[in-house]
Design an enzyme around this catalytic site. Structure first.
Site, PDB file in Angstrom:
ATOM      1  N   PHE A   1       9.176   9.936 -48.614  1.00  0.00           N
ATOM      2  CA  PHE A   1       8.556  11.054 -47.911  1.00  0.00           C
ATOM      3  C   PHE A   1       7.068  11.001 -48.244  1.00  0.00           C
ATOM      4  O   PHE A   1       6.685  10.498 -49.300  1.00  0.00           O
ATOM      5  CB  PHE A   1       9.133  12.393 -48.394  1.00  0.00           C
ATOM      6  CG  PHE A   1      10.302  12.873 -47.582  1.00  0.00           C
ATOM      7  CD1 PHE A   1      11.528  12.237 -47.665  1.00  0.00           C
ATOM      8  CD2 PHE A   1      10.171  13.964 -46.734  1.00  0.00           C
ATOM      9  CE1 PHE A   1      12.619  12.679 -46.917  1.00  0.00           C
ATOM     10  CE2 PHE A   1      11.243  14.416 -45.981  1.00  0.00           C
ATOM     11  CZ  PHE A   1      12.470  13.775 -46.070  1.00  0.00           C
TER      12      PHE A   1
ATOM     13  N   ASN B   1       5.591  22.016 -59.172  1.00  0.00           N
ATOM     14  CA  ASN B   1       5.045  22.234 -57.823  1.00  0.00           C
ATOM     15  C   ASN B   1       5.972  23.143 -57.035  1.00  0.00           C
ATOM     16  O   ASN B   1       6.979  23.603 -57.558  1.00  0.00           O
ATOM     17  CB  ASN B   1       4.816  20.893 -57.121  1.00  0.00           C
ATOM     18  CG  ASN B   1       6.109  20.118 -57.004  1.00  0.00           C
ATOM     19  OD1 ASN B   1       7.054  20.553 -56.348  1.00  0.00           O
ATOM     20  ND2 ASN B   1       6.175  18.976 -57.676  1.00  0.00           N
TER      21      ASN B   1
ATOM     22  N   LYS C   1       4.563  26.522 -79.493  1.00  0.00           N
ATOM     23  CA  LYS C   1       3.838  27.190 -78.408  1.00  0.00           C
ATOM     24  C   LYS C   1       2.323  27.060 -78.616  1.00  0.00           C
ATOM     25  O   LYS C   1       1.819  27.364 -79.712  1.00  0.00           O
ATOM     26  CB  LYS C   1       4.246  28.668 -78.362  1.00  0.00           C
ATOM     27  CG  LYS C   1       3.669  29.399 -77.189  1.00  0.00           C
ATOM     28  CD  LYS C   1       4.099  30.854 -77.172  1.00  0.00           C
ATOM     29  CE  LYS C   1       3.256  31.593 -76.159  1.00  0.00           C
ATOM     30  NZ  LYS C   1       3.225  33.008 -76.406  1.00  0.00           N
TER      31      LYS C   1
END
Ligand code: PMT
Length: 405
Positions: A324, A209, A288
């Protein structure tokens, strides 16, 4: 609804050439959301007009001690009681001598005697006057009663070079805000989380994020400056940290939980400012991931991450726990829900979105407490906001603290 701890600031100005800089100081406090009144000595009015300060503060300027009109409105005792904090900038050698002696021969010196609010002083004078033993004696006494900011060294208006220049308004402002929590956390141990987490998809990709870590790091630095022993558990950021802070770096939510669980026994207060990914990939590819040739849609199976904050608060009911809440809408409603659900003592709610909260220099927060109080802090730089947040946390945390520190 309660407001910030320091709401009303009285700016005292005495008669020196640096008086013009006080206009900027008043502007800075107003911009940060404080209620500001200005008290000027007769000398100050020779250097800058009361009208300028009235326009900037949005309030009538106070200068006369014996003014029947003022006494009927806001006289010296009311002014002294109104102030949550007094900052005198500039403070001349003459004013400092009068304050040291406890004189009350004008409005500003009378207010200083009559107030129980903290008084801050930013001296400004010629370097010879500053160095004079009489001034130095006054400084030594005033330092025991009040908080002094500066002076700085440098070239002076009179052409001399040396100590005596008033600090810049921004430096005085920062010093005042930082003083709100002076050494209050000495001997206390804080555990703080900050930054984002990274949840791998394969060896080269991850979910994350926009958290930069600035808010959590600012709290860690402020707590350390307030005397706390600080452990910072941090996701990946570009930020550096003071040597006084022990930093443990992690990548994933599970690693953050493990680090916090390891450290929590040595903490008195836990503040979770990190933006933890709520989900991770169910099974991480060891190679990958390749494009799907048969479809242009990629589906990922995500599983819920542990909640670092809730797990820690529920496992340590005696720990003072602060969370928070980052919300794009209905901020107070969602924050109140998290306060209860996660078993917190206090929650700091911020609105996030484009250019808000995440990865910006400033922030605006509301603080909700488990016993139903609500504090509103104005938008300000995160490094200063951290001191304001900690000052409010201290109000509740120190009331519950039973340790000997
Ligand atoms: O880092 P910056 O760029 O300076 O940005 C600051 C910030 C916006 C990230 C910060 O001010 C902030 O709001 N941090 C909390 C972000 C968040 O994840 O909020 P939340 O409402 O999703 O979570 C609520 C609380 O639970 C938070 O204290 C969070 O740390 C905690 N949590 C959430 C999920 C989870 N799995 N574990 C947790 O511990």
């Amino acid at each position: 609804m309660d407001n910030i701890l320091v709401k009303n600031i009285l700016v005292g100005i005495s008669g020196g050439i640096a008086a013009y800089k006080s206009a900027e100081l008043v502007r800075l406090f107003k911009k940060a959301g404080y209620e500001v009144r200005v008290c000027m000595t007769a000398g100050a009015c020779e250097f800058i007009t009361p009208l300028t300060l009235q326009a900037l503060s949005g309030n009538p300027v106070h200068s006369a001690l014996l003014d029947t009109e003022a006494e009927a409105g806001m006289g010296h005792i009311e002014l002294a009681r109104w102030a949550d904090l007094v900052i005198i900038a500039p403070a001349t050698a003459d004013l400092m001598a009068r304050l040291r002696a406890g004189m009350a021969n004008d409005l500003l010196s009378t207010v200083v005697l009559a107030t129980d609010a903290p008084v801050h002083i930013a001296p400004a004078m010629n370097q010879q006057m500053w160095a004079h033993p009489a001034t130095q004696e006054n400084v030594a006494v005033l330092q025991q009663r009040h908080k002094l900011h500066g002076p700085a060294a440098g070239e002076q208006a009179c052409g001399d070079v040396g100590y005596g220049r008033m600090l810049e308004p921004q430096e005085i402002y920062d010093g005042v805000i930082r003083s709100f929590g002076d050494r209050k956390l000495s001997g206390h141990r804080l555990l703080i989380t900050a930054g984002p987490t990274r949840e791998p998809l394969d060896p080269v990709r991850y979910l994350t994020n926009r958290s930069s870590g600035k808010m959590g790091y600012a709290i860690a630095e402020a707590a350390s400056a307030m005397g706390a022993q600080v452990v910072l558990v941090s996701g990946p950021t570009r930020l550096s940290v003071s040597n006084s802070i022990k930093r443990i770096t992690i990548e994933t939510a599970e690693e953050m939980l493990a680090a916090v669980t390891n450290e929590v026994a040595n903490a008195d207060l836990f503040i979770a400012a990190a933006a933890v990914s709520d989900y991770r990939l169910k099974s991480v590819s060891s190679t990958k991931m390749k494009k799907n040739k048969d479809s242009n849609v990629l589906q990922l199976d995500l599983v819920e991450n542990p909640d670092v904050l809730a797990t820690t608060s529920h496992a340590n009911p005696d720990l003072f726990t602060v969370g928070f809440a980052a919300e794009t809408n209905d901020v107070i409603k969602y924050a109140s829900g998290k306060l209860i659900k996660k078993g917190l003592d206090l929650i700091v709610a911020n609105q996030v979105g484009a250019d808000k909260g995440f990865d910006v220099e400033t922030n605006q927060v509301d603080i909700l407490t488990a016993d139903g109080n609500h504090h509103v802090l104005p938008e300000m730089n995160k490094s200063l906001l951290a001191y304001e947040i900690l000052a409010i946390i201290c109000q509740y945390y120190l009331a519950t603290d039973t340790s000997d520190t």
